[in-house]
Design an enzyme around this catalytic site. Structure first.
Site, PDB file in Angstrom:
ATOM      1  N   GLY A  36      -0.928  -8.730  -1.281  1.00  0.00           N
ATOM      2  CA  GLY A  36       0.428  -8.310  -1.597  1.00  0.00           C
ATOM      3  C   GLY A  36       0.721  -6.990  -0.930  1.00  0.00           C
ATOM      4  O   GLY A  36       0.154  -6.663   0.108  1.00  0.00           O
ATOM      5  N   CYS A  37       1.562  -6.208  -1.533  1.00  0.00           N
ATOM      6  CA  CYS A  37       1.949  -4.911  -0.989  1.00  0.00           C
ATOM      7  C   CYS A  37       0.723  -4.006  -0.862  1.00  0.00           C
ATOM      8  O   CYS A  37      -0.048  -3.868  -1.807  1.00  0.00           O
ATOM      9  CB  CYS A  37       2.985  -4.273  -1.910  1.00  0.00           C
ATOM     10  N   PHE A  38       0.549  -3.396   0.292  1.00  0.00           N
ATOM     11  CA  PHE A  38      -0.632  -2.553   0.483  1.00  0.00           C
ATOM     12  C   PHE A  38      -0.622  -1.298  -0.370  1.00  0.00           C
ATOM     13  O   PHE A  38      -1.656  -0.689  -0.592  1.00  0.00           O
ATOM     14  CB  PHE A  38      -0.919  -2.239   1.942  1.00  0.00           C
ATOM     15  N   TRP A  39       0.521  -0.899  -0.876  1.00  0.00           N
ATOM     16  CA  TRP A  39       0.560   0.247  -1.790  1.00  0.00           C
ATOM     17  C   TRP A  39      -0.234  -0.079  -3.053  1.00  0.00           C
ATOM     18  O   TRP A  39      -0.946   0.767  -3.577  1.00  0.00           O
ATOM     19  CB  TRP A  39       1.982   0.620  -2.170  1.00  0.00           C
ATOM     20  N   CYS A  40      -0.085  -1.304  -3.551  1.00  0.00           N
ATOM     21  CA  CYS A  40      -0.809  -1.734  -4.760  1.00  0.00           C
ATOM     22  C   CYS A  40      -2.307  -1.813  -4.490  1.00  0.00           C
ATOM     23  O   CYS A  40      -3.112  -1.296  -5.266  1.00  0.00           O
ATOM     24  CB  CYS A  40      -0.322  -3.106  -5.213  1.00  0.00           C
TER      25      CYS A  40
END
Length: 186
Positions: free
Chosen positions: A9-13
């Site tokens: 998913g989002c690389f921030w997560c």
């Protein structure tokens, strides 16, 4: 030290989750994918793909996090537990509301041992957890290319905790990991 790259998913997560894990020496958000197209042509970006290019879903790259870890401090199976336990490996091309192939679930291995252990873990999930009701769609691929994301994406959660996405998505994921994997936290 060893390196593994996780797309979930989002690389921030993904970055925020692995920054909390013991034995992890560093995490970098970026874009993982192939060097070559299926027909053998080399994929070329002058400085690597940009966030804007990858976010269109038209490149072959996945928002990912490169995790450098000390195998004497945390085992690879423990990293797999955190990875598979912190996102939905059964969702095709996305995680939650983040939809598109750039958000797909993928493990980009750097050693044959990582490949074999990941495949074994996926098989166990399919047989023992999902039991034919769902199927893990996580791809297991050799790491061919990894481009580090632009600086403003690094430690995004830590630097933007007040942002809506951080509060509504990342904070909940962090709470889940903190509850589920207490013994693996720094």
């Amino acid at each position: 030290m060893e390196t593994i790259v996780f797309g979930g998913g989002c690389f921030w997560c993904t970055e925020a989750v692995f920054l909390m894990i013991k034995g992890v020496q560093g995490v970098e958000p970026g874009y993982a994918g192939p060097k070559y197209t299926n027909d053998g042509n080399q994929i070329s970006f002058k400085k690597g793909p940009s966030y804007e290019e990858v976010s269109t879903g038209t490149t072959p790259y996945v928002e990912s996090a490169k995790v450098v870890y000390d195998p004497d401090a945390i085992s690879f199976p423990e990293l797999l537990q955190v990875y598979f336990g912190s996102h939905d490996p059964t969702q095709v091309n996305g995680q939650g509301a983040d939809i598109g192939p750039q958000y797909r679930s993928a493990v980009f291995y750097t050693t044959q041992r990582q490949k074999e252990m990941t495949e074994h873990y996926v098989n166990n999930l399919n047989e023992l957890v999902y039991k034919g009701v769902k199927k893990v769609v996580t791809s297991v691929e050799p790491l061919q290319e990894f481009y580090v994301a632009e600086d403003h994406h690094k430690k995004y959660y830590e630097n933007h905790k007040e942002a809506g996405y951080c509060q509504l998505v990342i904070a909940l994921k962090i709470e889940k990991v903190q509850t589920k994997f207490k013994t693996l936290l720094k």
